[in-house]
Design a protein around this motif. Structure first.
Motif, PDB file in Angstrom:
ATOM      1  N   TYR A 181       0.845  -1.194   0.000  1.00 16.49           N
ATOM      2  CA  TYR A 181       0.000   0.000   0.000  1.00 16.49           C
ATOM      3  C   TYR A 181       0.876   1.238   0.000  1.00 16.49           C
ATOM      4  CZ  TYR A 181      -3.612   3.349   1.446  1.00 16.49           C
ATOM      5  OH  TYR A 181      -4.465   4.412   1.501  1.00 16.49           O
ATOM      6  N   MET A 182       0.684   2.095  -1.002  1.00 17.88           N
ATOM      7  CA  MET A 182       1.486   3.316  -1.129  1.00 17.88           C
ATOM      8  C   MET A 182       2.972   2.994  -1.093  1.00 17.88           C
ATOM      9  SD  MET A 182      -0.746   5.801  -1.403  1.00 17.88           S
ATOM     10  CE  MET A 182       0.125   7.325  -0.971  1.00 17.88           C
ATOM     11  N   SER A 196       4.797  -3.845  12.302  1.00 14.13           N
ATOM     12  CA  SER A 196       4.073  -4.504  11.210  1.00 14.13           C
ATOM     13  C   SER A 196       3.955  -3.638   9.963  1.00 14.13           C
ATOM     14  CB  SER A 196       2.665  -4.888  11.687  1.00 14.13           C
ATOM     15  OG  SER A 196       1.882  -3.730  11.932  1.00 14.13           O
ATOM     16  N   GLN A 197       4.449  -2.411  10.020  1.00 12.72           N
ATOM     17  CA  GLN A 197       4.289  -1.470   8.922  1.00 12.72           C
ATOM     18  C   GLN A 197       5.623  -1.170   8.232  1.00 12.72           C
ATOM     19  OE1 GLN A 197       0.769  -0.095   8.440  1.00 12.72           O
ATOM     20  NE2 GLN A 197       0.778  -2.038   9.564  1.00 12.72           N
ATOM     21  N   ASN A 198       5.535  -0.932   6.915  1.00 16.90           N
ATOM     22  CA  ASN A 198       6.701  -0.516   6.124  1.00 16.90           C
ATOM     23  C   ASN A 198       7.880  -1.476   6.298  1.00 16.90           C
ATOM     24  OD1 ASN A 198       8.083   1.083   4.312  1.00 16.90           O
ATOM     25  ND2 ASN A 198       8.746   2.570   5.861  1.00 16.90           N
ATOM     26  N   LEU A 199       7.623  -2.767   6.111  1.00 15.66           N
ATOM     27  CA  LEU A 199       8.663  -3.777   6.266  1.00 15.66           C
ATOM     28  C   LEU A 199       9.584  -3.792   5.040  1.00 15.66           C
ATOM     29  CD1 LEU A 199       6.521  -6.702   7.710  1.00 15.66           C
ATOM     30  CD2 LEU A 199       7.860  -5.005   8.967  1.00 15.66           C
ATOM     31  N   LEU A 229      -7.922 -16.899   9.681  1.00 16.25           N
ATOM     32  CA  LEU A 229      -6.859 -15.912   9.828  1.00 16.25           C
ATOM     33  C   LEU A 229      -7.007 -14.790   8.793  1.00 16.25           C
ATOM     34  CD1 LEU A 229      -3.840 -18.299  10.467  1.00 16.25           C
ATOM     35  CD2 LEU A 229      -4.806 -16.666  12.100  1.00 16.25           C
ATOM     36  N   LEU A 230      -7.421 -15.137   7.592  1.00 14.45           N
ATOM     37  CA  LEU A 230      -7.617 -14.132   6.559  1.00 14.45           C
ATOM     38  C   LEU A 230      -8.731 -13.162   6.931  1.00 14.45           C
ATOM     39  CD1 LEU A 230      -7.297 -16.191   3.252  1.00 14.45           C
ATOM     40  CD2 LEU A 230      -5.630 -14.625   4.245  1.00 14.45           C
ATOM     41  N   GLN A 231      -9.799 -13.678   7.502  1.00  7.68           N
ATOM     42  CA  GLN A 231     -10.904 -12.810   7.901  1.00  7.68           C
ATOM     43  C   GLN A 231     -10.466 -11.816   8.970  1.00  7.68           C
ATOM     44  OE1 GLN A 231     -13.909 -15.708   8.962  1.00  7.68           O
ATOM     45  NE2 GLN A 231     -14.909 -15.548   6.974  1.00  7.68           N
ATOM     46  N   GLN A 232      -9.629 -12.271   9.900  1.00  5.99           N
ATOM     47  CA  GLN A 232      -9.113 -11.353  10.913  1.00  5.99           C
ATOM     48  C   GLN A 232      -8.198 -10.307  10.282  1.00  5.99           C
ATOM     49  OE1 GLN A 232      -7.399 -13.494  14.285  1.00  5.99           O
ATOM     50  NE2 GLN A 232      -8.771 -15.213  13.896  1.00  5.99           N
ATOM     51  N   ALA A 233      -7.353 -10.764   9.353  1.00  9.48           N
ATOM     52  CA  ALA A 233      -6.388  -9.862   8.723  1.00  9.48           C
ATOM     53  C   ALA A 233      -7.066  -8.843   7.818  1.00  9.48           C
ATOM     54  CB  ALA A 233      -5.368 -10.674   7.923  1.00  9.48           C
ATOM     55  N   GLU A 234      -8.195  -9.215   7.223  1.00 15.92           N
ATOM     56  CA  GLU A 234      -8.896  -8.312   6.315  1.00 15.92           C
ATOM     57  C   GLU A 234      -9.310  -7.009   7.009  1.00 15.92           C
ATOM     58  OE1 GLU A 234      -9.978  -8.110   3.068  1.00 15.92           O
ATOM     59  OE2 GLU A 234      -8.472  -9.640   2.660  1.00 15.92           O
ATOM     60  N   LYS A 235      -9.526  -7.073   8.305  1.00 14.63           N
ATOM     61  CA  LYS A 235      -9.932  -5.869   9.055  1.00 14.63           C
ATOM     62  C   LYS A 235      -8.816  -4.825   9.079  1.00 14.63           C
ATOM     63  CE  LYS A 235     -12.891  -8.714  12.019  1.00 14.63           C
ATOM     64  NZ  LYS A 235     -13.111  -9.216  13.412  1.00 14.63           N
ATOM     65  N   ARG A 236      -7.596  -5.264   8.811  1.00 16.59           N
ATOM     66  CA  ARG A 236      -6.445  -4.341   8.822  1.00 16.59           C
ATOM     67  C   ARG A 236      -6.070  -3.874   7.419  1.00 16.59           C
ATOM     68  NH1 ARG A 236      -4.378  -8.991  11.893  1.00 16.59           N
ATOM     69  NH2 ARG A 236      -4.990  -8.718  14.062  1.00 16.59           N
ATOM     70  N   ARG A 237      -6.707  -4.437   6.416  1.00 15.54           N
ATOM     71  CA  ARG A 237      -6.353  -4.101   5.043  1.00 15.54           C
ATOM     72  C   ARG A 237      -6.995  -2.784   4.633  1.00 15.54           C
ATOM     73  NH1 ARG A 237      -8.102  -5.087  -0.205  1.00 15.54           N
ATOM     74  NH2 ARG A 237      -9.996  -6.113   0.543  1.00 15.54           N
ATOM     75  N   ARG A 238      -6.253  -1.971   3.911  1.00 14.95           N
ATOM     76  CA  ARG A 238      -6.754  -0.695   3.423  1.00 14.95           C
ATOM     77  C   ARG A 238      -7.467  -0.889   2.106  1.00 14.95           C
ATOM     78  NH1 ARG A 238      -1.918  -0.060   5.957  1.00 14.95           N
ATOM     79  NH2 ARG A 238      -1.665   1.700   7.394  1.00 14.95           N
ATOM     80  N   VAL A 239      -8.640  -0.253   1.953  1.00 16.46           N
ATOM     81  CA  VAL A 239      -9.393  -0.362   0.702  1.00 16.46           C
ATOM     82  C   VAL A 239      -9.727   1.042   0.196  1.00 16.46           C
ATOM     83  CG1 VAL A 239     -10.368  -2.615   1.209  1.00 16.46           C
ATOM     84  CG2 VAL A 239     -11.554  -0.558   2.006  1.00 16.46           C
TER      85      VAL A 239
END
Length: 239
Positions: A181-182, A196-199, A229-239
């Motif tokens: 993302y960006m 967890s960001q900008n790795l 696990l994907l469903q939990q992770a989707e809450k952190r995904r930017r749309v």
């Protein structure tokens, strides 16, 4: 009508192209519009300014061309199932969805695990959720619809691994989930934090290839565990 098919040929590898309606010209405004009447981004004069991008006449060859009536299962079986079978045998594989915004990439890949836009979540909470949805108690209601490519891939993968395990083979499956993302790589299996960001993306010349340093890997044993696990992770995904 309104659809121009691309030339295609069946090969040992799979590259798929879905048919999309060709936009119509709104005569009154000289502006392209989609079939639902919504305006496109470019006027005719603006398109003339893109002449330098025009390519020489040629032919684009696709392995498969799927019409609008094709199901996700058909696309998976013809284009991607062999890739998953190869992964079960120890081969590297990748399934990529490429296309313009709102062309259906996320839904095709993720199906009901796809994150709903805020306006959809708000509508579900306001009207009681509709078919298969939750009520207006603030609970998130899942989409009702067909499975995505990832559902079929996971079901096949673990079925193949179970079959091979009965022959004496042993497997260890790990999953990771990140977003780009960006121009920044973020780990979606971790809570949002500086860790967890900008790795950084690095290359291991010893044979690991490119990898994301610090990205979490989770050991999984079933398709349901991965989807959870994907469903939990989707809450952190930017749309």
């Amino acid at each position: 009508q309104g659809v121009r098919k691309a030339a295609w040929a069946l090969t040992d590898k799979s590259v798929a192209l879905s048919e999309r309606p060709v936009p119509r010209m709104a005569a009154s405004e000289g502006r392209f519009s989609d079939l639902d009447g919504g305006p496109a981004l470019k006027t005719r004069s603006e398109l003339r300014g893109l002449e330098h991008l025009r390519r020489e006449e040629g032919e684009t060859v696709m392995d498969n061309v799927f019409g609008e009536d094709s199901t996700t299962r058909e696309v998976y079986d013809r284009a991607f199932r062999d890739i998953v079978a190869g992964a079960a045998e120890g081969l590297n594989g990748a399934i990529l969805a490429y296309g313009q915004t709102a062309s259906g990439k996320t839904y095709s890949i993720s199906g009901v695990t796809a994150k709903k836009p805020p306006q959809v979540q708000e509508a579900l909470g306001a009207d009681g959720g509709g078919e298969g949805g939750g009520g207006g108690d603030g609970q998130e209601a899942p989409f009702v619809g067909q499975k995505g490519i990832i559902h079929f891939a996971l079901e096949d993968l673990f079925a193949m691994l179970r079959s091979n395990a009965s022959k004496g083979r042993e497997y260890l499956v790990r999953m990771s989930y990140c977003e780009l993302y960006m121009e920044k790589v973020n780990d979606l299996l971790r809570k949002i934090s500086p860790q967890s960001q900008n790795l950084p993306v690095k290359e291991d010349a010893e044979g690991k290839g490119f990898y994301v340093e610090g990205m979490k890997e989770k050991i999984v044993g079933s398709a349901d565990e991965v989807l959870s696990l994907l469903q939990q992770a989707e809450k952190r995904r930017r749309v």
